[in-house]
Design a protein around this motif. Structure first.
Motif, PDB file in Angstrom:
ATOM      1  N   GLN A 440       9.234  -5.364 -22.903  1.00  0.00           N
ATOM      2  CA  GLN A 440       9.874  -6.518 -22.281  1.00  0.00           C
ATOM      3  C   GLN A 440       8.885  -7.663 -22.113  1.00  0.00           C
ATOM      4  N   LEU A 441       7.651  -7.353 -21.702  1.00  0.00           N
ATOM      5  CA  LEU A 441       6.647  -8.398 -21.523  1.00  0.00           C
ATOM      6  C   LEU A 441       6.348  -9.110 -22.841  1.00  0.00           C
ATOM      7  N   ILE A 442       6.132  -8.343 -23.901  1.00  0.00           N
ATOM      8  CA  ILE A 442       5.786  -8.939 -25.191  1.00  0.00           C
ATOM      9  C   ILE A 442       6.944  -9.766 -25.747  1.00  0.00           C
ATOM     10  N   THR A 443       8.156  -9.240 -25.669  1.00  0.00           N
ATOM     11  CA  THR A 443       9.292 -10.009 -26.191  1.00  0.00           C
ATOM     12  C   THR A 443       9.560 -11.255 -25.347  1.00  0.00           C
ATOM     13  N   ASN A 444       9.318 -11.188 -24.052  1.00  0.00           N
ATOM     14  CA  ASN A 444       9.461 -12.381 -23.214  1.00  0.00           C
ATOM     15  C   ASN A 444       8.569 -13.517 -23.713  1.00  0.00           C
ATOM     16  N   ILE A 445       7.362 -13.139 -24.147  1.00  0.00           N
ATOM     17  CA  ILE A 445       6.394 -14.151 -24.589  1.00  0.00           C
ATOM     18  C   ILE A 445       6.615 -14.543 -26.043  1.00  0.00           C
ATOM     19  N   VAL A 446       6.718 -13.551 -26.930  1.00  0.00           N
ATOM     20  CA  VAL A 446       6.779 -13.808 -28.371  1.00  0.00           C
ATOM     21  C   VAL A 446       8.145 -14.342 -28.796  1.00  0.00           C
ATOM     22  N   ASP A 447       9.204 -13.691 -28.318  1.00  0.00           N
ATOM     23  CA  ASP A 447      10.545 -14.066 -28.759  1.00  0.00           C
ATOM     24  C   ASP A 447      11.130 -15.245 -27.994  1.00  0.00           C
ATOM     25  N   PHE A 448      10.813 -15.324 -26.715  1.00  0.00           N
ATOM     26  CA  PHE A 448      11.518 -16.286 -25.867  1.00  0.00           C
ATOM     27  C   PHE A 448      10.615 -17.383 -25.314  1.00  0.00           C
ATOM     28  N   GLY A 449       9.331 -17.347 -25.629  1.00  0.00           N
ATOM     29  CA  GLY A 449       8.442 -18.445 -25.306  1.00  0.00           C
ATOM     30  C   GLY A 449       8.133 -18.621 -23.835  1.00  0.00           C
ATOM     31  N   LEU A 450       8.312 -17.595 -23.018  1.00  0.00           N
ATOM     32  CA  LEU A 450       7.982 -17.702 -21.603  1.00  0.00           C
ATOM     33  C   LEU A 450       6.470 -17.699 -21.428  1.00  0.00           C
ATOM     34  N   ASP A 451       5.995 -18.407 -20.402  1.00  0.00           N
ATOM     35  CA  ASP A 451       4.564 -18.302 -20.131  1.00  0.00           C
ATOM     36  C   ASP A 451       4.283 -16.936 -19.503  1.00  0.00           C
ATOM     37  N   VAL A 452       3.020 -16.580 -19.403  1.00  0.00           N
ATOM     38  CA  VAL A 452       2.672 -15.222 -19.035  1.00  0.00           C
ATOM     39  C   VAL A 452       3.152 -14.867 -17.627  1.00  0.00           C
ATOM     40  N   GLN A 453       3.158 -15.830 -16.715  1.00  0.00           N
ATOM     41  CA  GLN A 453       3.654 -15.545 -15.363  1.00  0.00           C
ATOM     42  C   GLN A 453       5.172 -15.396 -15.360  1.00  0.00           C
ATOM     43  N   GLU A 454       5.871 -16.280 -16.059  1.00  0.00           N
ATOM     44  CA  GLU A 454       7.328 -16.153 -16.163  1.00  0.00           C
ATOM     45  C   GLU A 454       7.715 -14.828 -16.800  1.00  0.00           C
ATOM     46  N   ALA A 455       6.955 -14.404 -17.798  1.00  0.00           N
ATOM     47  CA  ALA A 455       7.248 -13.155 -18.499  1.00  0.00           C
ATOM     48  C   ALA A 455       7.115 -11.958 -17.574  1.00  0.00           C
ATOM     49  N   ILE A 456       6.164 -12.026 -16.646  1.00  0.00           N
ATOM     50  CA  ILE A 456       5.982 -10.960 -15.664  1.00  0.00           C
ATOM     51  C   ILE A 456       7.071 -11.006 -14.599  1.00  0.00           C
ATOM     52  N   ASP A 457       7.458 -12.207 -14.185  1.00  0.00           N
ATOM     53  CA  ASP A 457       8.393 -12.378 -13.071  1.00  0.00           C
ATOM     54  C   ASP A 457       9.816 -11.942 -13.408  1.00  0.00           C
ATOM     55  N   LEU A 458      10.223 -12.028 -14.657  1.00  0.00           N
ATOM     56  CA  LEU A 458      11.621 -11.808 -15.034  1.00  0.00           C
ATOM     57  C   LEU A 458      12.123 -10.461 -14.514  1.00  0.00           C
ATOM     58  N   PRO A 459      13.360 -10.407 -13.961  1.00  0.00           N
ATOM     59  CA  PRO A 459      13.900  -9.139 -13.455  1.00  0.00           C
ATOM     60  C   PRO A 459      13.871  -8.036 -14.510  1.00  0.00           C
ATOM     61  N   ARG A 460      13.787  -6.796 -14.024  1.00  0.00           N
ATOM     62  CA  ARG A 460      13.575  -5.647 -14.907  1.00  0.00           C
ATOM     63  C   ARG A 460      14.692  -4.622 -14.780  1.00  0.00           C
ATOM     64  N   THR A 461      14.797  -3.814 -15.836  1.00  0.00           N
ATOM     65  CA  THR A 461      15.734  -2.704 -15.850  1.00  0.00           C
ATOM     66  C   THR A 461      15.051  -1.491 -16.475  1.00  0.00           C
ATOM     67  N   PHE A 462      15.572  -0.298 -16.129  1.00  0.00           N
ATOM     68  CA  PHE A 462      14.915   0.939 -16.551  1.00  0.00           C
ATOM     69  C   PHE A 462      15.897   2.091 -16.390  1.00  0.00           C
ATOM     70  N   HIS A 463      15.915   3.010 -17.362  1.00  0.00           N
ATOM     71  CA  HIS A 463      16.744   4.207 -17.245  1.00  0.00           C
ATOM     72  C   HIS A 463      16.088   5.212 -16.307  1.00  0.00           C
ATOM     73  N   PHE A 464      16.846   5.650 -15.295  1.00  0.00           N
ATOM     74  CA  PHE A 464      16.308   6.635 -14.352  1.00  0.00           C
ATOM     75  C   PHE A 464      17.443   7.524 -13.841  1.00  0.00           C
ATOM     76  N   LYS A 465      17.339   8.818 -14.165  1.00  0.00           N
ATOM     77  CA  LYS A 465      18.297   9.823 -13.699  1.00  0.00           C
ATOM     78  C   LYS A 465      19.742   9.444 -14.002  1.00  0.00           C
ATOM     79  N   GLY A 466      19.982   9.006 -15.230  1.00  0.00           N
ATOM     80  CA  GLY A 466      21.336   8.710 -15.675  1.00  0.00           C
ATOM     81  C   GLY A 466      21.836   7.321 -15.343  1.00  0.00           C
ATOM     82  N   PHE A 467      21.021   6.534 -14.655  1.00  0.00           N
ATOM     83  CA  PHE A 467      21.423   5.180 -14.287  1.00  0.00           C
ATOM     84  C   PHE A 467      20.569   4.144 -15.007  1.00  0.00           C
TER      85      PHE A 467
END
Length: 526
Positions: A440-467
């Motif tokens: 997610q961090l790399i695609t935020n920067i490479v694909d979407f042109g976010l600066d490094v802080q914006e790339a870190i700040d963006l909300p996150r998602t993750f698979h955990f215990k079926g959710f």
């Protein structure tokens, strides 16, 4: 560039050097090392030692460490595996005979040999410049005189307060009045200070031999572990050749097994073959989650200690194989047949440094789960990791527990190269989350042109215990879009992971640092 009408954190910009860590004291200490003539390796070791004191839930001398580094004068990039092995006489059948159907989460039987100190010693001997003992002075001072508990550290401390009653020795050192330390309170660790003094004076012998080793071995024996002096003294970090894939002109580096880093490479390879989306859309997060399920499935099937199993790394770096996997993804619906990845949440700390000579280091240090095994060796104050929980007890599995084995390891330093020079020096925290976090961090920067802080700040998602877990900051339209595509969405209890990153702009000759607001730290540059 962020909208200054809204609260947030600006990217930190510099020209000569930059450091980013999860704690302000560690960032300041590492930056001080750079200002006093030390290089990136010196600064990273200093920060790691101090974080072992001020982030006791995340890292310590009783944990493991991995490194990606670049030596500018030689034009050489290297990987260093600092993961320790299980006890030489403990077996899977022995654990099954004790009634275990899965690996223990806490206690002495979850402990593997700590590899961090040996990693720091080797890294300094081969690449450091300042005197070894100087690097430990901030950590010794903080452990002796105490440090002020930071807010995110306090949040984690409270969340795992009950686990710290595992042994009376642990409770005595990590609880006060039978409760977790709170933000703004002062925590002292005099026994750990003595151990840090031993390491500063004697190097690896100050930890793997002598009274510190005696204390560790005796403490583990009381908990039923057979980890021996020979196991400890035999702990040895070793250099590895990084794996890599090309992601849209950037060479993305990861460490090979027993590290899970290859998982991020496969995930990125899959994403290359999927449609381009808006960076803040349900479609983007859906494709990210589906790609991650396939990449983690490959990890769970095949990664273990390469000294004990044949790990087919080509599956993670082969573009044609990734294309076949990408073709299985339905952009409009989650595919149940992919199965659910085996994911666990844990804590760690990561350090990114670039110095004035162009040397770059990402060092990641961890106890695995919050407070590791929750076993403290009382005389030395060493809190021991629970990396043994990273094994499984599935007969014949590449990652089945066994004597003298390294488990599948979640902590993964990150680096990308452009024209064979570092372009992004970074790490992402959060146990199993790290592979999808890297992507997610790399695609935020490479694909979407976010600066490094914006790339870190963006909300996150993750698979955990079926959710499909999301952070509370995830907008409603994305949650609705994921639900419509068949994901079972829930809000994560704690923020997902953390990151520290430095972006290098060779054309301007500048550095841009970002530090995760989910943690307490900051980037500092000049």
């Amino acid at each position: 560039m962020r909208d200054f009408h809204f609260p947030g954190r600006s990217v930190v910009r510099g020209q000569e050097c930059m450091v980013a860590t999860a704690h302000p004291a560690a960032s300041a200490a590492a930056f001080g090392i750079l200002q006093s003539g030390g290089n990136a390796v010196d600064a990273a070791i200093c920060a790691a030692a101090l974080l072992a004191v001020v982030e006791p839930q995340a890292s310590g001398v009783g944990g493991d460490s991995f490194v990606l580094g670049h030596v500018s004068a030689k034009g050489k990039t290297f990987g260093l595996n600092g993961s320790g092995k299980s006890a030489g006489t403990m077996t899977a059948d022995g654990l099954r005979a004790l009634g275990y159907t899965g690996m223990p989460l806490r206690g002495a039987l979850s402990v593997t040999c700590p590899g961090a100190v040996d990693t720091w010693v080797r890294l300094h001997a081969d690449h450091g410049s300042l005197d070894w003992d100087k690097l430990f002075q901030p950590a010794i001072k903080a452990a002796t005189g105490g440090y002020v508990v930071a807010d995110r550290v306090a949040l984690d401390w409270k969340a795992f307060e009950a686990a710290l009653t595992t042994t009376p020795e642990t409770a005595a050192r990590l609880l006060t009045d039978a409760r977790a330390f709170r933000a703004g309170e002062i925590h002292r660790q005099p026994e750990l200070a003595s151990t840090l003094c031993e390491i500063a004076a004697k190097g690896r012998d100050g930890f793997y031999r002598g009274w510190v080793a005696d204390d560790i071995v005796a403490t583990l024996a009381q908990g039923g572990s057979s980890l021996s002096h020979g196991d400890l003294d035999g702990t040895s970090s070793f250099y590895v050749d990084p794996l890599s894939v090309d992601y849209k002109g950037f060479q993305v580096l990861q460490l090979p097994a027993n590290n899970q880093g290859a998982t991020a490479l496969l995930l990125l390879n899959i994403l290359k073959h999927l449609p381009k989306t808006d960076y803040f859309s349900a479609e983007r997060f859906h494709l990210l989650l589906e790609s991650a399920r396939l990449a983690y499935r490959e990890r769970d099937r095949s990664i273990g200690d390469p000294d004990h199993t044949n790990v087919e790394h080509w599956r993670f770096t082969n573009d044609a194989y990734a294309a076949d996997l990408a073709a299985m993804i339905d952009p409009e619906r989650t595919t149940r047949e992919f199965g659910e990845p085996v994911t666990r949440k844990s804590d760690t700390t990561t350090i990114s440094v670039v110095d004035g000579s162009g040397n770059a280091v990402t060092l990641i240090n961890s106890l695995y789960h919050h407070f590791g095994s929750c076993v403290v060796a009382p005389r030395s104050g060493v809190l021991l990791q629970n990396r043994g929980n990273g094994f499984n007890l599935i007969p014949g599995h590449p990652n089945e527990f066994g004597p003298g084995k390294r488990p599948l390891h979640t902590i993964m330093p990150g680096m990308t190269l452009k024209n064979r020079k570092p372009s992004l020096v970074y790490g992402v925290m959060g146990g199993d989350y790290q592979a999808i976090g890297h992507a997610q961090l790399i695609t935020n920067i490479v694909d979407f042109g976010l600066d490094v802080q914006e790339a870190i700040d963006l909300p996150r998602t993750f698979h955990f215990k079926g959710f499909a877990e999301v952070e509370r900051s995830m907008p409603a339209h994305i949650v609705e879009g994921l639900t419509r595509r068949g994901h079972s969405v829930q809000v994560a209890h704690l923020p997902i992971g953390g990151a520290q990153a430095i972006l290098i702009d060779p054309h301007r000759g500048t550095l841009a640092g970002g530090s995760d607001p989910r943690k307490d730290g900051m980037a500092i540059g000049m």
